[in-house]
Design a protein around this motif. Structure first.
Motif, PDB file in Angstrom:
ATOM      1  N   GLU A 140      44.181  33.526  16.591  1.00 36.11           N
ATOM      2  CA  GLU A 140      44.347  33.727  15.154  1.00 36.11           C
ATOM      3  C   GLU A 140      45.443  32.844  14.566  1.00 36.11           C
ATOM      4  O   GLU A 140      45.487  32.616  13.357  1.00 36.11           O
ATOM      5  CB  GLU A 140      44.648  35.191  14.841  1.00 36.11           C
ATOM      6  CG  GLU A 140      45.856  35.768  15.533  1.00 36.11           C
ATOM      7  CD  GLU A 140      45.505  36.433  16.849  1.00 36.11           C
ATOM      8  OE1 GLU A 140      46.268  37.328  17.268  1.00 36.11           O
ATOM      9  OE2 GLU A 140      44.479  36.071  17.452  1.00 36.11           O
ATOM     10  N   LYS A 141      46.307  32.325  15.414  1.00 31.89           N
ATOM     11  CA  LYS A 141      47.371  31.433  14.952  1.00 31.89           C
ATOM     12  C   LYS A 141      47.007  29.973  15.158  1.00 31.89           C
ATOM     13  O   LYS A 141      47.453  29.110  14.395  1.00 31.89           O
ATOM     14  CB  LYS A 141      48.672  31.757  15.695  1.00 31.89           C
ATOM     15  CG  LYS A 141      49.865  30.947  15.245  1.00 31.89           C
ATOM     16  CD  LYS A 141      51.115  31.373  16.012  1.00 31.89           C
ATOM     17  CE  LYS A 141      52.315  30.521  15.634  1.00 31.89           C
ATOM     18  NZ  LYS A 141      53.529  30.923  16.408  1.00 31.89           N
ATOM     19  N   ALA A 142      46.219  29.681  16.177  1.00 29.76           N
ATOM     20  CA  ALA A 142      45.859  28.298  16.515  1.00 29.76           C
ATOM     21  C   ALA A 142      44.358  28.224  16.773  1.00 29.76           C
ATOM     22  O   ALA A 142      43.915  27.873  17.862  1.00 29.76           O
ATOM     23  CB  ALA A 142      46.646  27.833  17.736  1.00 29.76           C
ATOM     24  N   SER A 143      43.578  28.555  15.755  1.00 30.92           N
ATOM     25  CA  SER A 143      42.129  28.655  15.933  1.00 30.92           C
ATOM     26  C   SER A 143      41.510  27.338  16.380  1.00 30.92           C
ATOM     27  O   SER A 143      40.530  27.331  17.131  1.00 30.92           O
ATOM     28  CB  SER A 143      41.471  29.124  14.630  1.00 30.92           C
ATOM     29  OG  SER A 143      41.754  28.227  13.567  1.00 30.92           O
ATOM     30  N   GLY A 144      42.061  26.224  15.943  1.00 32.34           N
ATOM     31  CA  GLY A 144      41.496  24.932  16.318  1.00 32.34           C
ATOM     32  C   GLY A 144      41.698  24.564  17.768  1.00 32.34           C
ATOM     33  O   GLY A 144      41.082  23.610  18.261  1.00 32.34           O
ATOM     34  N   ALA A 145      42.553  25.308  18.467  1.00 34.82           N
ATOM     35  CA  ALA A 145      42.814  25.013  19.873  1.00 34.82           C
ATOM     36  C   ALA A 145      41.875  25.752  20.811  1.00 34.82           C
ATOM     37  O   ALA A 145      41.878  25.488  22.012  1.00 34.82           O
ATOM     38  CB  ALA A 145      44.259  25.359  20.212  1.00 34.82           C
ATOM     39  N   TYR A 146      41.057  26.649  20.275  1.00 33.49           N
ATOM     40  CA  TYR A 146      40.188  27.474  21.109  1.00 33.49           C
ATOM     41  C   TYR A 146      38.723  27.232  20.778  1.00 33.49           C
ATOM     42  O   TYR A 146      38.383  26.845  19.654  1.00 33.49           O
ATOM     43  CB  TYR A 146      40.501  28.960  20.904  1.00 33.49           C
ATOM     44  CG  TYR A 146      41.855  29.379  21.422  1.00 33.49           C
ATOM     45  CD1 TYR A 146      42.005  29.903  22.704  1.00 33.49           C
ATOM     46  CD2 TYR A 146      42.988  29.272  20.623  1.00 33.49           C
ATOM     47  CE1 TYR A 146      43.243  30.302  23.174  1.00 33.49           C
ATOM     48  CE2 TYR A 146      44.248  29.664  21.092  1.00 33.49           C
ATOM     49  CZ  TYR A 146      44.357  30.181  22.372  1.00 33.49           C
ATOM     50  OH  TYR A 146      45.594  30.567  22.839  1.00 33.49           O
TER      51      TYR A 146
END
Length: 315
Positions: A140-146
């Motif tokens: 939820e904080k780094a959605s682009g990393a997952y």
């Protein structure tokens, strides 16, 4: 989980891979290197720690062979979960990523401002994570990393792209665990195979003289990565610790174990096909974990990946 289902899961993952718009997610091919000595605490880019699912449905994992250190800890129901720590190499993808536990916060204090990648945590634990001296990076904080991989169902299909959290590996200077690397200690005794059992999980390490590494098996099956690599650390530490109840429970009401990693106790070090009886000590959370012989001499690990099994002290 049946053997047939486990085999089917592994076959599906190997066939389909962990795919996104960039193609199959593969592990890094770089060799791990020896971390610098424990006294050299550094600032700057921190290590990346990733909570990795270790249930049978989550295997084979991705990126596990690229970690510098792999911790195995007990979770609810006597099962196990892994924490992989990356410094020398950032693989293209890591996973499946799962949730954090209270014990992780104490364990990670021995690193300088680490980045923790995890799928989430129960809501009562989140304030503790957010106030801990680490960089929390859930989806939820780094959605682009997952991304969600193919070939297996949720929740066993969440994967991390480490390069989305840090542009390059922090380097082995960021490993401030207290581990030492070098020549083997004197003594020890030959031992080619060791099995460590949690209440509902088992790890076996078999020495390969040809590879000069320990071949890992979990729950009786060889531990492979999703791209077919055998996971093979150079050093295995069986660290006997206290495992007590915490104030947290899972959705089924099972208590979440708390693994105490500050304190002292006994351990066994496996390297070079031999086992050594050693002591461990970590006086406070910000200290690295020191391993010594019975006469107080520091113990060296073999260069390469290290696995640390945090298991209950024998009675």
């Amino acid at each position: 989980m049946t053997v047939a289902l486990l085999a089917a899961t592994a076959t599906a993952a190997l066939a389909a891979g962990c795919t996104d718009q960039h193609g199959p997610a593969q592990d890094g091919r770089g060799r791990t290197q020896a971390p610098r000595q424990p006294e050299q605490i550094v600032s700057g880019t921190p290590v990346l720690a990733v909570k990795i699912d270790n249930s049978p449905a989550a295997r084979p994992q991705t990126g596990l062979d690229s970690a510098d250190v792999v911790y195995a800890e007990q979770v609810e129901g006597g099962l196990s979960r892994l924490m992989a720590v990356y410094a020398s190499t950032l693989p293209r993808a890591v996973g499946p990523v799962r949730s954090a536990r209270e014990s992780d916060l104490e364990l990670l204090r021995q690193f300088h401002n680490p980045t923790l990648a995890f799928s989430g945590a129960q809501h009562k634990l989140l304030p503790l994570i957010n106030s801990a001296p680490l960089q929390a990076e859930p989806p939820e904080k780094a959605s682009g990393a997952y991304f969600r991989g193919t070939g297996r169902p949720a929740p066993h299909n969440l994967f991390l792209r480490p390069a989305r959290l840090m542009p390059s590996p922090p380097g082995t200077k960021a490993l401030t665990t207290g581990f030492r690397y070098g020549a083997a200690p004197a003594g020890g005794r030959p031992e080619n195979t060791r099995t460590i059992r949690f209440p509902a999980a088992g790890f076996t390490f078999t020495w390969s003289a040809g590879l000069h590494r320990y071949l890992v098996a979990m729950d009786g099956s060889p531990t492979m990565t999703a791209d077919g690599k055998r996971v093979a650390p150079a050093t295995v530490v069986v660290q006997y610790v206290q495992v007590r109840q915490s104030a947290f429970h899972d959705r089924l009401g099972n208590n979440t174990p708390y693994t105490e990693t500050v304190g002292s106790g006994k351990a066994q070090l496996l390297r070079d096909g031999r086992v050594y009886d050693v002591n461990w000590q970590r006086r406070k959370a910000t200290d690295g974990t020191q391993f010594t012989t019975k006469d107080g001499r520091p113990v060296n690990f073999a260069k390469g990946q290290v696995w640390v099994l945090l298991t209950k002290a024998p009675r």
